[in-house]
Design an enzyme around this catalytic site. Structure first.
Site, PDB file in Angstrom:
ATOM      1  CB  ALA A 109      -0.922   0.005   1.221  1.00  0.00           C
ATOM      2  CB  SER A 113       4.011  -3.220   5.347  1.00  0.00           C
ATOM      3  OG  SER A 113       4.360  -3.589   4.016  1.00  0.00           O
ATOM      4  CG  ASP A 157       9.945   4.290   3.522  1.00  0.00           C
ATOM      5  OD1 ASP A 157       9.508   5.455   3.447  1.00  0.00           O
ATOM      6  OD2 ASP A 157       9.839   3.460   2.601  1.00  0.00           O
TER       7      ASP A 157
END
Length: 344
Positions: A109, A113, A157
């Protein structure tokens, strides 16, 4: 050999993130603005005294065993195994581990994750070590993604999930990794929506564009592409010109967005998000027709701004909406796009 009976299970939970603005510039020397989200990954590890890592996840029915030194296999467990191998190389853990992963983060998405699972595994493995902080975990996670997984990502991230807390925005300078944690104004609502278009970074498109950005920087003679000026990039030919135009303009948008965030100027921040999406669509070529339409409808129905988030090629959009209008706006958008899912 480690005695499994003398060890206890160690656990860590790490949030996912959404990037509000500053896309595709974390390896180009720009400033990025990711925000941690409530969906998270929880990893439990227990030494088993063998030469195998046993890995299971609540999201997958099958539990599998892997040799502790086995290479990546383009499998979801690579993120866990890469982290375990790194932890063993630092003597944080010994022998094989029994690992359980529970995640509420949608896979594919664009919400990091993978970074969350890697950092959670590292955090559990390093539990109790005073000299391993969030920044150290972030740099370790980046090394794992680059060298074990094979994705040449930047540091955004990993820093976002290792340092961020839900409701705070991380203003991160990717040149020196200096950062500030900023509160989201009360008059702002960030809504994250899964488009339903699945994405993956291991299919080569991410690497191609990253290499193009690095080639553009080398051609211009700058250390980081974001250091170039819009005037100087005119010497480049497409597609390097396009990639450079996005990096330089996105870096400026991020700086302006930080100022808008600090002053609570939601309208300006939203406008910058719209401009960012236009640039990601045209110059980075990482959007899709389905997401372009979703972004267009999100804005036409009343969002201050909306854009694809993450590396692109599918996944989520992020929208900025007046809090009092969120539910009405969401219901109208869902009517036009029945397959979308609201993450927050």
């Amino acid at each position: 050999m480690t005695n499994p009976s003398s060890l206890v299970t160690r656990e860590a939970t790490v949030p996912c993130r959404v990037n509000l603005i500053g896309e595709w510039i974390d390896f180009n020397g720009g400033t990025v603005l990711p925000m941690a989200l409530a969906p998270s990954a929880t990893v439990q590890i227990t030494a088993n005294g063998t030469a195998l890592d046993g890995i299971k996840s609540t999201n997958f029915a099958v539990s599998q065993n892997f040799a502790i030194d086995a290479p990546a296999e383009d499998h979801w467990s690579d993120y866990v195994r890469g982290a375990l191998q790194y932890a063993r190389s630092r003597n944080w853990i010994e022998s094989g581990q029994d690992v359980s992963v529970e995640s509420t983060i949608p896979v594919g998405a664009g919400l990091s994750s993978s970074a969350a699972i890697i950092v959670a595994t590292l955090k559990a493995a390093s539990s109790g070590l005073a000299d391993v902080d969030g920044e150290a975990l972030a740099f370790a996670a980046k090394e794992i993604e680059n060298n074990f997984i094979g994705v040449p990502c930047g540091i955004m991230d990993q820093m976002a999930v290792a340092l961020g807390e839900p409701g705070t925005v991380l203003a991160l300078d990717t040149r020196d990794c200096s950062y500030a944690l900023l509160d989201l104004p009360e008059a702002w609502s960030v809504v994250v929506i899964h488009s339903g278009v699945r994405r993956a970074l291991s299919d080569g498109r991410y690497r191609v564009r990253r290499d193009q950005c690095l080639e553009a920087a080398a051609t211009l003679g700058v250390d980081y592409l974001c250091e170039a000026s819009l005037l100087s990039i005119d010497a480049l030919d497409a597609p390097l010109l396009n990639r450079a135009r996005h990096a330089v303009s996105e870096a400026a948008r991020s700086r302006d967005a930080i100022a808008a965030l600090r002053t609570g100027d939601r309208s300006k921040f939203g406008r910058l998000m719209n401009e960012s999406h236009d640039s990601l669509r045209e110059d980075m070529a990482v959007s899709t027709p389905e997401i372009d339409q979703l972004v267009c409808d999100a804005v036409s129905l009343g969002a201050d701004g909306a854009r694809i988030t993450g590396a692109g090629f599918g996944g989520c959009i992020v929208a900025l909406v007046e809090p009092e209008r969120v539910e009405t706006w969401w219901n109208a958008l869902k009517l036009r796009h029945p397959s979308i899912e609201r993450i927050i």
